[in-house]
Design a protein around this motif. Structure first.
Motif, short mmCIF file in Angstrom:
data_model
loop_
_atom_site.label_atom_id
_atom_site.label_comp_id
_atom_site.label_asym_id
_atom_site.label_seq_id
_atom_site.Cartn_x
_atom_site.Cartn_y
_atom_site.Cartn_z
N GLU A 59 2.59 -3.51 -8.52
CA GLU A 59 1.56 -2.31 -8.06
C GLU A 59 0.23 -2.92 -8.22
O GLU A 59 -0.23 -3.51 -9.05
CB GLU A 59 1.67 -1.15 -9.27
N ILE A 76 6.95 9.65 1.42
CA ILE A 76 6.20 8.12 1.15
C ILE A 76 5.88 7.32 2.11
O ILE A 76 6.95 7.05 3.17
CB ILE A 76 7.04 7.55 0.08
N TRP A 97 8.75 -6.29 -7.88
CA TRP A 97 7.66 -5.40 -7.44
C TRP A 97 6.30 -5.63 -8.24
O TRP A 97 6.24 -6.02 -9.40
CB TRP A 97 8.14 -3.79 -7.38
N LYS A 127 2.21 6.08 -5.12
CA LYS A 127 1.76 4.97 -3.95
C LYS A 127 2.65 4.55 -3.04
O LYS A 127 3.85 4.76 -3.37
CB LYS A 127 1.27 3.83 -5.20
N ILE A 175 2.57 -0.41 -3.46
CA ILE A 175 3.69 -1.06 -4.53
C ILE A 175 4.44 -2.13 -3.48
O ILE A 175 5.01 -1.79 -2.33
CB ILE A 175 4.70 -0.20 -5.07
N ILE A 217 4.72 2.09 -0.19
CA ILE A 217 5.42 1.01 -0.56
C ILE A 217 5.52 0.06 0.78
O ILE A 217 5.22 0.37 1.79
CB ILE A 217 7.10 1.45 -0.34
N ALA A 221 7.81 4.55 -6.80
CA ALA A 221 6.72 4.71 -6.05
C ALA A 221 6.46 6.19 -6.32
O ALA A 221 5.09 6.55 -6.08
CB ALA A 221 7.19 4.72 -4.39
#
Length: 478
Positions: free
Chosen positions: A232, A326, A230, A278, A217, A280, A273
């Motif tokens: 994706e 993450i 943002w 996913k 993202i 960042i 996220a």
């Protein structure tokens, strides 16, 4: 790193003076170590000699050498002359040298400079000693205290008051740190006659579980309007979803209020996220980069300084992402906005901010952005007369007083590029073929040649007009 600031209240004036004497000796030790490191002395030799010279124990001396070394390395990384480092602050020192400052004003400046120069102490934590041996937090019936080692088996105690007004939550955190036996570092600083303590605890983060394996993202934070865009993408770099988070609260309000909302917005990004599973991708920005002219003239730097605390928000996103396991990828932000507005905004019919977030996401996956063929065909199809007409139009735009200054450099680059095209009749251009321009220069030229003539006074937010040119290769309509 968690840092808690607190004011120290000493039980009597004698204890405070002993602490101030310790800080003075430690500061002198650190400055002396810095000079010796410049001369090439090694740590072991310094550690042996400095203990007796400044009447400090081994741990204090070791911490002083460490601080001196970090100051030296920092000066070299910033490109400054290490021999010209001024302890106490260069700005204050220069003010003291001005002849028009005298009397009480001069005395106040002198005291401030001496406090910054001589009023310091740093003590690292030690896991084997369950916290910090030289400066230890102790919980007593009448409050939380800092025990400071001022000599062999000699200690002074100071009550910890979290800020000017007592903050129970900060005091509770300090007590939790003490009970858990985790190492913490303590830094003492003298300000306006009072001693302040800064307690630092390094967080232990969980293992990274959400990576870029399934995609990422991309995050683009915009100063105007205040929002987070943002985008994706999947593992191949294809756009799958996008959105934006408005941030009106950051445009005004107190410092504390804006700080609170930065944390809230950072939590929203982490929530997305986690739901998407996913990593960042964010822009890697460094306010220390003063730009080519050294005056912070870069567009990104201005955006940081004149709007909300951009870097602070990115830092919070990184911190929360680490806590949640993450992965965070930082990429070069150069030309993400230009590439987004010219290539992806018209292609997907999205805003230029969302398109920039998409470019950031793709860059996080290592994808390169090629210049679309139809843009090259468009330039190849221009006749010498059309190039001359376009060049005159661009020159006329330069003379437009309403034009923002940030466009001037791009327009002048476009004129230079158009002149190079005129000198090559019958040419067949490839991206950068036969020119001295870099890939990024070409995107900038394309923006000046295509976007600015359409909207000379400001960059438009709707780029759908470029879709036929980009996708179908249609041009020629005045």
């Amino acid at each position: 790193m968690i840092v808690i600031q607190a004011k120290l209240i000493f039980l009597n004036q004698e204890d405070k003076q002993r602490a101030l004497d310790l800080m003075r000796r430690w500061s002198s030790c650190m400055r002396f170590a810095y000079k010796r490191l410049l001369e090439g002395y090694d740590r072991k030799t310094l550690k042996r000699d400095l203990q007796g010279m400044f009447d400090l124990n081994s741990r204090y001396v070791d911490d002083a050498i460490m601080k001196a070394r970090s100051t030296l390395e920092s000066a070299r990384e910033l490109g400054n002359n290490p021999k010209k480092v001024i302890f106490g602050g260069r700005d204050l020192f220069k003010k003291l040298q001005k002849h028009h400052i005298n009397g009480k004003a001069y005395e106040r400046l002198k005291i401030r400079w001496q406090e910054k120069r001589k009023g310091n102490l740093y003590s690292r934590g030690d896991k084997s000693k369950k916290g910090n041996l030289n400066t230890r937090i102790e919980i007593k019936e009448n409050g939380t205290f800092l025990r400071i080692n001022v000599g062999e088996r000699k200690y002074v105690y100071a009550k910890i008051e979290a800020g000017y007004k007592k903050n129970k939550r900060r005091e509770e955190l300090l007590q939790e740190i003490t009970k858990s036996d985790i190492p913490y570092s303590v830094e003492l600083k003298l300000k306006n006659g009072s001693i302040y303590a800064y307690f630092a605890v390094e967080e232990e983060y969980p293992e990274i579980k959400i990576t870029k394996e399934k995609g990422v993202i991309g995050i683009d934070i915009n100063a105007y309007p205040d929002n987070i865009s943002w985008a994706e993408v999947d593992e191949e770099g294809n756009l799958t979803s996008y959105g934006s988070i408005p941030m009106p609260e950051l445009a005004s309000g107190s410092k504390e209020k804006r700080e609170y909302y930065r944390w809230q917005y950072a939590h929203e990004i982490i929530k997305i996220a986690k739901e998407k599973g996913k990593a960042i991708v964010i822009e890697k920005l460094d306010i220390k980069d003063k730009g080519k002219k050294g005056d912070f003239s870069g567009r990104k730097s201005r955006r940081i300084r004149h709007s909300f605390s951009y870097k602070s928000l990115l830092s919070k996103i990184k911190t929360l992402a680490k806590r949640e396991g993450i992965e965070v990828i930082e990429v070069d932000p150069s030309y993400t906005s230009i590439i987004g507005m010219l290539k992806y905004a018209p292609q997907y019919m999205i805003t230029k901010d969302t398109a920039a977030a998409y470019v950031i996401a793709r860059r996080g996956l290592g994808k390169e952005e090629k210049i679309p063929d139809n843009y090259m065909k468009f330039l190849n199809a221009l006749t010498v007369e059309e190039l001359e007409e376009l060049k005159e139009h661009v020159k006329k735009t330069v003379r437009n007083k309403k034009l923002k200054k940030k466009h001037l450099k791009e327009i002048k680059k476009a004129i230079e590029f158009l002149q190079s095209l005129e000198s090559e009749p019958g040419r067949v251009l490839k991206p950068l073929g036969g020119t001295s321009f870099s890939t990024h220069d070409f995107w900038r030229v394309l923006k000046a040649a295509v976007v600015i003539p359409l909207s000379p006074e400001k960059v438009p937010r709707d780029f759908s007009v470029l879709k036929e040119l980009l996708i179908q290769g249609k041009w020629g309509d005045p």
